[in-house]
Write an enzyme that holds these catalytic residues in place. Structure first.
Site, PDB file in Angstrom:
ATOM      1  N   CYS A  31       1.759   5.358   5.223  1.00 23.74           N
ATOM      2  CA  CYS A  31       2.139   3.947   5.238  1.00 23.74           C
ATOM      3  C   CYS A  31       3.547   3.732   5.764  1.00 23.74           C
ATOM      4  O   CYS A  31       3.952   2.601   6.025  1.00 23.74           O
ATOM      5  CB  CYS A  31       2.012   3.360   3.842  1.00 23.74           C
ATOM      6  SG  CYS A  31       0.357   3.559   3.194  1.00 23.74           S
ATOM      7  N   HIS A  44      -2.152  -5.146   4.020  1.00 26.86           N
ATOM      8  CA  HIS A  44      -1.405  -3.923   4.330  1.00 26.86           C
ATOM      9  C   HIS A  44      -2.220  -3.012   5.259  1.00 26.86           C
ATOM     10  O   HIS A  44      -2.880  -2.094   4.809  1.00 26.86           O
ATOM     11  CB  HIS A  44      -1.060  -3.215   3.008  1.00 26.86           C
ATOM     12  CG  HIS A  44      -0.450  -1.862   3.157  1.00 26.86           C
ATOM     13  ND1 HIS A  44       0.462  -1.545   4.148  1.00 26.86           N
ATOM     14  CD2 HIS A  44      -0.616  -0.722   2.431  1.00 26.86           C
ATOM     15  CE1 HIS A  44       0.808  -0.272   4.013  1.00 26.86           C
ATOM     16  NE2 HIS A  44       0.167   0.253   2.992  1.00 26.86           N
ATOM     17  N   CYS A  68       6.925   2.833   0.662  1.00 25.65           N
ATOM     18  CA  CYS A  68       6.397   4.066   0.080  1.00 25.65           C
ATOM     19  C   CYS A  68       5.206   4.534   0.902  1.00 25.65           C
ATOM     20  O   CYS A  68       4.608   3.760   1.637  1.00 25.65           O
ATOM     21  CB  CYS A  68       5.962   3.819  -1.363  1.00 25.65           C
ATOM     22  SG  CYS A  68       4.751   2.496  -1.509  1.00 25.65           S
TER      23      CYS A  68
END
Lengths: 471, 347
Positions: A126, A419, A454
């Site tokens: 990510c 996301h 993160c």
């Protein structure tokens, strides 16, 4: 080097350019004349993304290449750099098919950019978009290139499905077999169970726990309440909705395939509504399960890209110096035996970055903490306020301290926008750069921002951006 | 294994090669249904609580049971690369190499390698306990030296310390692995001449078998005492174990005990369903720790792990790789808050 020189040499003009603009100084990012490289400042000058959409929705039949091409073309069109050769385009995807080994180069070839622009694939789960930003900014800072694009893309709708280990081994053996007899022998090893396809795992390979289950353990360890998580989620939706309504995204998002706004956005949600959802993670823990679909990000499809350049290049192309990429830092934690939470690496990376730049958390005007889960934001903030954590784990005499919540994720974040893993980093860089610039001009002072993202594997990337009132 | 040294010399029974496990399970199963039952098995059947076809009225009786004073030896058992690698694949252990790049045998695989010799002992006519239905309670392994793939090992197996247990009778089955001496020097073979590189003691329970009063009991590790209540640790991992876990482990370990292979075959033997091999659980736990010899590892099996299942796992390690000092791996059912197995490693 040879190929580059050949491509750019006057004797061998690029066919696409028609030869007319070959000698224009702004055309090439590297000159053929020997000159000492000078350290430069890397500026975010523009950003663009597709609206993000929940997986299986409007982009269900769109490939990651098409999504990334759309993000690139929107950026190229908005900045007027069609046909230009850039120093590099760096991008990546977390969910990537083996055939997409040149995931970035292919969309570059399909975009309005000069086909002599190299592409490089980067992947750090990510944090991919943060690493591409770092890569392009550092190339510019080193004086290697004048301009480049950083980005990321992901589509859980276009995720690769692979054959099982059994079938894969049989197929590899079949491929190596020479005689018909050997081929038959290889095939005879095939069992019906081998034919079942394998979808990409969402679990950490070393632990078998999903990211949500890992975060549920961290959430319980820090005693983060359900209410606090739902409040973060509600704020994310409300802030993002306001930002859409204000027209802030008009020059940051290009509609795609009939989608004009992030489809995950729920402007009318509230902490009360979110409180009605059932927990989905942490149900087998001894502690109360607090993480729901509402305070966790959904699987999302989308792409984003930013243009980073030197001041000279930006001025020549009449593009604004939105924000300087001051510095970036990565960290990783040992989550395998539970020594640290899977998504806690930014809690380590950010204090290192701040210290290196002589700053404290309280010096930062705007903070973006990627909302993988609402509790990710809250556990990081809790860790920074915890004297014991800051002493024992970060080696700091004083805690990092509390963050003024009005500085946090002012335009909403991943809980509302969604996301698409690798696309999140550059979504945040673009949004924050524009906001920092606006504040710097309005307040007539430099304004600094911090981004924290993160990533799987116990990793995290952080970046410092700064905007100035001038220019 | 000092107890061994105190015993009067055991009669050596030399096997030319490793026997087939399938054949021995068939024999054991055959014994269970009464065909070709031997004296020892008949004795055992009288005291076993297992539901037996046609023997529902089995009575329990105190009997004087004796372990055969023998040790089985299988010389020159080769550690095959393929066997080690497929075993490692199934238990998700990384195949490690030594400093010269030679493949190192996984400690759990060495147990599987020697297991047929142990079965040969357990299925002997003079072995006093019923093979099928033996419950694996624990395993204690002292692995002193790395064993390389391609090496040959001499396997020695004996049973010792038949003793009372609160739920029946417990017995140790001890396996020693030594590097095979080069050449045909038979005098150099066997116990005493060369130090073992791997010693394993498996503790089995024969449920409901009552030993006569002169038999020792309640010995050693407190295995007969009630366990303290289990408090689940914070999980660090999860295993998703498919219904085929037992069959996959059977294929690479050779342990085709029907209680592991399928629901129906396990239920026929009194289980709730197919259960994971204890040594699958132990090997997979050991793989998570990734410990290399020299080391001591012990695993205790608390409740059967019925397949398919998703089990919680907690790894607690001090140090890593060469720096590993000790580790504990707990495997449990999170919903029922019941422990399946606990592995401890000391280095």
């Amino acid at each position: 080097m040879t190929a580059q020189n050949t491509a750019a040499s006057p004797q061998n003009p690029r066919p696409e350019s028609g030869g007319a603009e070959v000698s224009a100084p702004s055309e090439a990012t590297t000159s053929n004349r020997p000159q000492p490289r000078q350290q430069q400042t890397a500026w975010v000058v523009a950003g663009n993304r597709t609206p993000f959409a929940r997986s299986g929705g409007p982009y269900a039949n769109t490939s990651v290449q098409e999504l990334f091409t759309a993000a690139l073309d929107g950026l190229v069109a908005r900045t007027g750099i069609a046909g230009q050769r850039l120093g590099a385009v760096a991008g990546g995807a977390v969910l990537k098919q083996p055939k997409a080994f040149n995931l970035v180069r292919e969309p570059v070839l399909g975009s309005a950019l000069d086909p002599h622009t190299p592409g490089v694939d980067v992947q750090q789960a990510c944090a991919t978009g943060m690493e591409t930003t770092s890569l392009i900014a550092n190339k510019i800072r080193c004086g290697q290139i004048e301009v480049g694009i950083a980005g990321g893309v992901d589509s859980a709708s276009d995720a690769p499905i692979v054959v099982g280990e059994g079938l894969r081994k049989v197929l590899l053996k079949l491929n190596r077999a020479k005689s018909p007899k050997d081929k038959l022998m290889a095939l005879s090893k095939l069992r019906p169970a081998d034919l079942a396809p394998v979808a990409p795992g969402v679990a950490e390979p070393r632990t078998g726990l999903s990211m949500g289950e890992h975060q549920a353990i961290t959430t319980a360890r820090w005693g983060i309440t359900r209410e606090a998580q739902d409040e973060i989620a509600a704020n994310s939706h409300h802030n993002l909705a306001k930002t859409w309504d204000s027209g802030f995204f008009d020059d940051l998002v290009t509609p795609f395939r009939g989608v004009t706004k992030d489809t995950n956005l729920r402007p009318d949600t509230s902490a009360e509504k979110l409180a009605g959802l059932s927990p989905v993670f942490g149900k087998s823990l001894e502690a109360e399960a607090t993480m729901t679909a509402g305070n966790s990000t959904p699987l999302t499809d989308g792409a984003s890209a930013i243009l980073i350049a030197t001041e000279q290049w930006a001025t020549e192309h009449k593009l604004p110096l939105l924000a300087e990429v001051v510095d970036t830092e990565s960290a990783a934690v040992d989550f395998v035996d539970g020594e640290e939470g899977l998504l806690m690496a930014p809690a380590y990376a950010a204090p290192r970055l701040l210290a290196r730049n002589g700053l404290t958390l309280q010096d930062i005007d705007l903070v973006e903490i990627h909302e993988a889960f609402a509790s990710t934001v809250l556990t990081i903030l809790a860790a920074w306020e915890d004297a014991e954590f800051c002493r024992d784990r970060l080696g700091l005499d004083e805690p990092v301290g509390a963050l003024d919540r009005t500085r946090l994720n002012v335009h909403g974040s991943s809980l509302a926008a969604g996301h698409p893993f690798a696309a999140t980093g550059t979504r945040i860089v673009a949004t924050l750069s524009k906001e920092l610039k606006a504040r710097a001009v309005a307040q007539n002072r430099p304004v600094t921002g911090l981004i924290s993202v993160c990533a799987a594997g116990g990793q995290g990337a952080v970046a410092l951006l700064r905007a100035y009132p001038q220019s | 294994m000092s107890a061994h040294d105190l015993q009067p010399a055991r009669q050596k029974i030399l096997l030319e090669s490793m026997p087939s496990l399938g054949g021995m399970y068939a024999k054991a199963a055959g014994q269970l249904v009464g065909r070709g039952a031997t004296a020892g098995v008949r004795r055992a059947l009288r005291s076993t609580p297992l539901p037996l076809p046609g023997r529902s009225g089995a009575t329990r009786r105190r009997t004087t049971l004796r372990l055969p004073n023998i040790q089985i030896q299988v010389p020159g058992v080769k550690v095959e690369a393929h066997g080690n690698s497929v075993f490692c694949q199934v238990v998700e252990a990384p195949v490690r190499v030594d400093e010269k790049g030679r493949e190192v045998a996984f400690s759990g695989y060495l147990h599987a390698l020697a297991f047929p010799a142990a079965m040969a002992l357990l299925t002997r006519d003079d072995f006093p306990l019923p093979t099928v239905g033996l419950v694996h309670l624990s395993n204690h392994v002292h692995h002193t030296q790395q064993v390389l793939v391609g090496e040959s090992l001499d396997v020695t197996v004996w049973a010792q310390d038949l003793r009372k247990h609160r739920a029946g009778a417990a017995v140790d089955v001890v396996v020693e692995l030594r590097r095979s001496p080069r050449g045909n020097d038979d005098d150099a073979r066997g116990a005493g001449m060369v130090e073992p590189v791997w010693t394993g003691r498996s503790v089995y329970l024969a449920r409901g078998v009552q030993l006569s009063s002169e038999a020792g009991g309640e010995t050693a590790s407190g295995e007969s005492q009630q366990r303290p209540e289990f408090t689940p640790p914070v999980p660090t991992a999860r295993w998703s174990l498919g219904a085929d876990t037992g069959r996959r482990y059977a294929a690479v370990s050779g342990d085709v005990n029907p209680i592991h292979l399928s629901g129906p075959s396990a239920k026929a033997l009194g289980m709730k369903g197919a259960i994971a091999h204890g040594m699958y659980t132990a090997s997979r736990a050991l793989a998570m720790v990734d410990a290399q010899a020299p080391m001591t590892w012990e695993v205790e099996f608390q409740t059967p792990l019925v397949l398919p299942s998703s089990v919680a796992v907690a790894v607690d390690r001090t140090g890593r790789a060469e720096g590993l000092r000790e580790a504990t791996v707990t495997v449990w059912n999170a919903k029922k808050r019941k422990p399946h197995a606990t592995l401890t490693v000391q280095r």
